[in-house]
Enzyme design. Structure first.
Site: not given
Ligand code: GLU
Length: 478
Positions: A243-244
């Site tokens: 994820s980010k």
């Protein structure tokens, strides 16, 4: 005939994990001389955006994937965007309704939540009376359509994960058409896979729990479901879902920071798949030849940016200087160099790329290395020459300049001979000459080898830069 599809929802840029799904579908299709379909799943109207559809298509193409049917290429089962296929879903929905395999549900979310004991819907509207229906209608309620889940165990035979059983009561009657007559993901995906004659559904493991629902819909339509292959998830180095938090997660971010598409292609193929002998560098053709779903790992794949960087530097070495130069142009522009300047120095850039290729990891490394050669307005910070003394340096440079002008074959060894001879004659240490010269030529105190640098710059540019430097240093001295 193998037919597979990649079915992104255009709600963001192409995620690394999804790119990997697309790539596996592509490899499988090409290996089996099958058809690869691109389908846009945009029924989540609020989050979908055609801008993202465009960017996904661009990034897939950049990666080197091509499809045989899709929204941009057309094909025998078009349209390939779900929102352009609404009539089809409605037809099938009506069919299930009239066959008693689906029913209208009028419940509000609040009512469902209030009644739910173990979570989920309690199948309340399966058996309501006509009187109740009229009452709901008169209240202005809009129904959804629910699938009547039969009482049976569902068995998923997955090519990668083996046999997985889902108990009969683990699935409640689920919505297939929303009240606005837009299908849910589950329904649209099945209708499309059926209509588009998809033979293998290769997708992320996050969809595994949806698969029994999909199989039940296929069966309700009297169809045999396609084969399924659920790929392991892509995790970050800390083993949580990529994820980010892990930094760049979209293909676009890697593309924009100067990764090469074939390195990315190669790297993604190794996420959750490996050849028998653990080979790492594969051409596209080799990957197509060697790929198989059976060889895909059940365990999650770890996306390791350091490994990708390594892979990219391998591909940088394999490319010709000409190719790298061409690919670097956008990065040079991004670093602030004018297009005309880049064009003028193109041959110089190519020579430097040739010399420094082994050191490049990504295209973004190129501007820094070529900067000393193509920077036309050098802003000399004379402070950096303090230890040699500015008047002394200027004197040395003005004395060596005529010698440099005289060099006939302006190449490395001739340049070196002249400069060394000069040092000897003037009784100077080489550092007292090399250092100021490099500084005059580049504005930098460290950098490429002096003679190489001068050869690449050529006589005219070298002379011009030294003259300009002298002008500045004398002016500052007065
Ligand atoms: N549109 C789904 C997604 O983006 C893919 C569905 C599928 O592959 O069946 O996750």
């Amino acid at each position: 005939m193998v037919r597979v599809r990649f079915a992104p929802s255009p709600t963001g840029y192409l995620h690394i994990g999804n790119a990997r799904t697309a790539l596996f579908n592509y490899l499988f299709a090409r290996k089996n001389n099958g058809v690869f379909v691109l389908r846009i799943e945009n029924t989540d109207v609020e989050r979908s955006n055609s801008r993202f559809e465009e960017s996904i298509i661009e990034d897939l193409k950049w990666l080197g994937l091509s499809w045989d049917e899709g929204p941009d290429t057309g094909g025998p089962y078009q349209p390939y965007r779900q929102m352009d296929r609404l009539n089809l879903y409605r037809e099938y929905a009506n069919r299930l309704l009239s066959e008693g395999k689906a029913y209208r549900c009028w419940c509000t979310r609040e009512e469902i939540e209030k009644r739910a004991k173990t979570g989920g819907y309690d199948n309340y509207c399966r058996n309501i009376s006509d009187a109740q229906i009229s009452k709901f209608q008169s209240e202005g309620r809009k129904p959804v359509l629910r699938f009547k889940v039969p009482e049976k165990e569902v068995i998923v035979k997955d090519i990668i994960r083996g046999t997985i059983r889902f108990e009969a009561d683990s699935i409640n009657d689920f919505v297939i058409m929303k009240s606005n007559e837009i299908p849910t993901f589950h329904f649209a995906v099945v209708i499309d896979d059926f209509e588009m004659k998809i033979t293998h559904v290769i997708r992320g493991e996050d969809h595994l729990s949806n698969t029994p629902k999909h199989i039940l819909i296929f069966e309700a339509l009297g169809q045999t479901p396609p084969q399924f292959a659920h790929m392991s998830m892509t995790l970050g180095p800390d083993r949580t879902r990529l994820s980010k938090r892990h930094g760049a997660t979209s293909v676009r971010q890697y593309r924009e920071s100067g990764f090469l598409s074939n390195a990315m292609f190669n790297y993604l193929a190794l996420l959750g798949w490996s050849s028998k002998d653990n080979q790492e560098i594969f051409s596209k053709q080799q990957l197509i030849q060697e790929f198989s779903l059976e060889a895909c790992n059940k365990s999650n794949a770890i996306f390791d940016p350091a490994k990708l960087l390594w892979m990219n530097s391998q591909y940088m070495k394999m490319k010709s200087a000409k190719e790298i130069t061409e690919l670097s142009i956008p990065f040079l522009e991004k670093a602030g160099y004018e297009k005309s300047n880049i064009e003028r120095h193109r041959q110089i850039i190519e020579k430097i790329v040739e010399l420094e290729k082994e050191k490049f990891r990504i295209l973004e490394d190129v501007p820094e290395r070529v900067a000393p050669y193509i920077t036309e307005d050098i802003d000399w910070n004379l402070q950096l020459l303090q230890k040699f003394g500015i008047p002394e340096t200027s004197k040395i440079l003005s004395e060596i300049l005529p010698e440099i002008k005289k060099i006939e074959q302006f190449e490395r060894s001739a340049i070196e001979n002249i400069i060394r001879k000069f040092c000897k004659e003037k009784n100077l240490k080489t550092g007292e000459v090399f250092h100021p010269l490099r500084f005059a030529l580049t504005g930098m105190t460290k950098g490429p080898g002096l003679f190489e640098l001068m050869e690449i710059l050529g006589r005219d540019v070298s002379v011009r830069r030294i003259e300009k430097f002298l002008k500045k240093s004398m002016k500052d001295d007065n």
